[in-house]
Design an enzyme around this catalytic site. Sequence first.
Site, PDB file in Angstrom:
ATOM      1  N   LEU A 476       0.856  -1.177   0.000  1.00  9.97           N
ATOM      2  CA  LEU A 476       0.000   0.000   0.000  1.00  9.97           C
ATOM      3  C   LEU A 476       0.899   1.235   0.000  1.00  9.97           C
ATOM      4  O   LEU A 476       1.129   1.858   1.026  1.00  9.97           O
ATOM      5  CB  LEU A 476      -0.919  -0.024   1.225  1.00  9.97           C
ATOM      6  CG  LEU A 476      -2.205   0.797   1.150  1.00  9.97           C
ATOM      7  CD1 LEU A 476      -3.190   0.325   2.216  1.00  9.97           C
ATOM      8  CD2 LEU A 476      -1.962   2.277   1.285  1.00  9.97           C
ATOM      9  N   GLU A 478       1.815   4.206  -3.057  1.00 11.30           N
ATOM     10  CA  GLU A 478       1.652   4.622  -4.445  1.00 11.30           C
ATOM     11  C   GLU A 478       2.974   4.955  -5.125  1.00 11.30           C
ATOM     12  O   GLU A 478       3.159   4.663  -6.313  1.00 11.30           O
ATOM     13  CB  GLU A 478       0.691   5.814  -4.522  1.00 11.30           C
ATOM     14  CG  GLU A 478      -0.754   5.470  -4.271  1.00 11.30           C
ATOM     15  CD  GLU A 478      -1.099   5.235  -2.802  1.00 11.30           C
ATOM     16  OE1 GLU A 478      -2.199   4.701  -2.521  1.00 11.30           O
ATOM     17  OE2 GLU A 478      -0.263   5.595  -1.930  1.00 11.30           O
ATOM     18  N   PRO A 507       1.047  10.681  -3.359  1.00  8.47           N
ATOM     19  CA  PRO A 507       2.404  10.213  -3.028  1.00  8.47           C
ATOM     20  C   PRO A 507       3.216   9.772  -4.248  1.00  8.47           C
ATOM     21  O   PRO A 507       4.437   9.713  -4.181  1.00  8.47           O
ATOM     22  CB  PRO A 507       2.141   9.016  -2.090  1.00  8.47           C
ATOM     23  CG  PRO A 507       0.798   9.277  -1.513  1.00  8.47           C
ATOM     24  CD  PRO A 507       0.015   9.937  -2.604  1.00  8.47           C
ATOM     25  N   HIS A 548     -12.885  10.230  -2.125  1.00  7.80           N
ATOM     26  CA  HIS A 548     -13.217   9.261  -3.165  1.00  7.80           C
ATOM     27  C   HIS A 548     -13.941   9.932  -4.325  1.00  7.80           C
ATOM     28  O   HIS A 548     -14.632   9.259  -5.098  1.00  7.80           O
ATOM     29  CB  HIS A 548     -14.080   8.122  -2.591  1.00  7.80           C
ATOM     30  CG  HIS A 548     -13.371   7.290  -1.586  1.00  7.80           C
ATOM     31  ND1 HIS A 548     -13.263   7.659  -0.259  1.00  7.80           N
ATOM     32  CD2 HIS A 548     -12.698   6.128  -1.702  1.00  7.80           C
ATOM     33  CE1 HIS A 548     -12.572   6.743   0.395  1.00  7.80           C
ATOM     34  NE2 HIS A 548     -12.213   5.804  -0.461  1.00  7.80           N
TER      35      HIS A 548
END
Length: 748
Positions: A476, A478, A507, A548
């Site tokens: 996890l 990026e 990131p 989101h």
Amino acid sequence: MARVASSTKSMARAGEVATLARENSAFGAVFGSGTESGRGSLSSGQLVEFYRLMYTSRRVDDREIMLKRQQKIFFQVSAAGHEALQVAAGLATRPGYDWYLPYYRDRALCLALGVTAEEMLLQAVGAEADPASGGRQMPCHWGSAKLNIVSTSSSTATQVLHAVGVAEAGKYYSRFPEAAAKAPDDYRAFRDVRFHGDEVVVTCIGEGSTSQGEFWEALNTASNQKLPVIFCIEDNGYAISVPVEVNTPGGNISRLVANFPNFFFAEIDGTDPEASYFAFQAAVEHCRAGRGPAFVHGHLVRIYSHSLSDDDRSYRLREERESDAMRDPLHKLQMRLLREGILSTSELNALEQQIDEQIAAAAERAVNAAIPAIASIPRHVYSEDYDPTREELGTDPQWVDEGTAPEQERTMADLINLCMRDEMRRDPRIVIYGEDVADATRENALKEAKGKGGVFKLTAGLQTEFGSARVFNSPLAEANIVGRAVGYAVRGLKPVVEIQFFDYIWPAVHQIRNELALMRWRSNGTFESPVVIRVPIGGYLTGGSIYHSQSGESIFTHIPGLRVVMPSNALDANGLLRTAIRCDDPVMFLEHKRLYREPYGRAPYPGPDYMIPFGKAAITRAGSDVTIVTYGALVPRALQAAKKAEREHGIQTEVIDLRSLSPYDWEAIANSVKKTSRVIVAYEDMKSWGYGAEIAARIADELFDDLDAPVKRVAAMDTFVAYQPVLEDAILPQPEDLLRAIVELRAF
């Protein structure tokens, strides 16, 4: 002088390019191939070779400093104090066989690998003939395709993730050697792949860079996968002016990483050639044997300031600087050569004079070398070999569904999945990874579980069909996803990676902006990294909220070298993704989450070769009164508004779906505006500084005489998307907003 002749015979490469096969050179007779297991002392010839390379490095530094003060070059950063450790790394490995991802202080390493002093000085003056960048990068930003030195940037620690990807690619080719074969009609036609079963990857950083998250992400993956990566930490105690205790808890990075499994660890006096060489030799043996990565931590001194733009007297005590000078590895080795009678004073002077003369001559040639032509500036921003915008890429759908009735309509999610499946069957170089993209990392779980295949199920079934070597989950992280992909792609593989939500791409932006998109241009076409990054994006989710529902495509269309596409329907998604995968450039493929399974835009499976060229918009509705230029989830909303405008107001609205954001279809926009004389640019991102602002500005600039009304923008409020659905509807542009704009513009 017989001893000098014997010694200088082993120095045949002074200032010249090394032969790639060290075993076949006089140099190889001195140091071998870097795989011997012997320990002890270096021979006289080896010590002389160390000194020759170290002295050459120091004198190139000094020559550059002189040229900088004469204003003949524009920046200077030295390797002074780091030479012994760097030379050891070069001599213990195989240039052109192993791979190297150095940082900007690694002059002596690159000399040991075969980069010449003249090549370095050509870069210092920014010459056209600079083989590393063609005058595009600062000095000491290394790159050599023949020596496997991957193009270096100024960014700290980014290259360690590339090193992980480079190592992963080598292991992949060893397992699937057929993937190395060239193929016509896609990026593979331009990639000559070299790989070996026991190659090692060397990457170097300063101790200050170990504070970066990418450093730890690289260690994690290298450890987990037992990758043959040597992490060389060049610890001179300072990150520019910041001392080591500020960057590293306890002041010692080796103590912090000591519990990573599968590693070989060595903490050494990096000013000692023997300690350095034998540490690297052991590290190479550990990696070549497949036992895992290695970590060589060398304690060094920085003899000069961080760069010629820095003055360490402003933050270091004189006593400390004088103490470092006493540990200068060049002076220490010089005294040893004289003390042990390996070279006499006259022999040493003769060697140094020879090197000085070679460097002076190289500097003279470099200063007089031609600079790059202004016309060369745009070269290598994108691939010159493969043009994804050419019309002949476009194909007609075959309308044959896979295992179902020919006319069954599929969702965007379905056709994206089918495209990846088709392309993986066609192209063994494709690897797919990201967070949660595998069916199940623990394959035995698939005996009773159906598998995940991504949070939106777009990669479902791919691991089951193609195996865990080609479809797998990432940590996890990026930056880890994109940074490794750069390394994969440099080696000729085609990573199709997923960032789970656009909202969490930030990131990875450093890797995307400074590494991925720049690799081709900064290396003057020597290296490239045609990665595909799939990114679910956008709102209209009812409850997606701040994290989101984000848009922000303009940030990425602002990056030269990166292609950005965003389909609005299933058929376009299938055709554009296939073009992206076959493309020779890095591509960001934006997938609107709301459209994944919408009734709008469903289509039958178009066959395994359906493609759509980039930069070609679609006229989704013809009209004569108003033009709407839009993309993504605004396309169905614009169509809804256009139909209502015709039904209720008799206004004929033309709707252009851009599909491709960089490049975009200016010709289609211009033709429509000339026809309607009124235009709305609609986009989901915030209105201010959004993607549509550039389109609107260009229309006003270049089509002013064709306009009968001001260019109008319809976009989101300048805020974030709220969780409460009523607020979300108010924040994001709705069909009613578009209808109101159509009516107002037509009445102008």
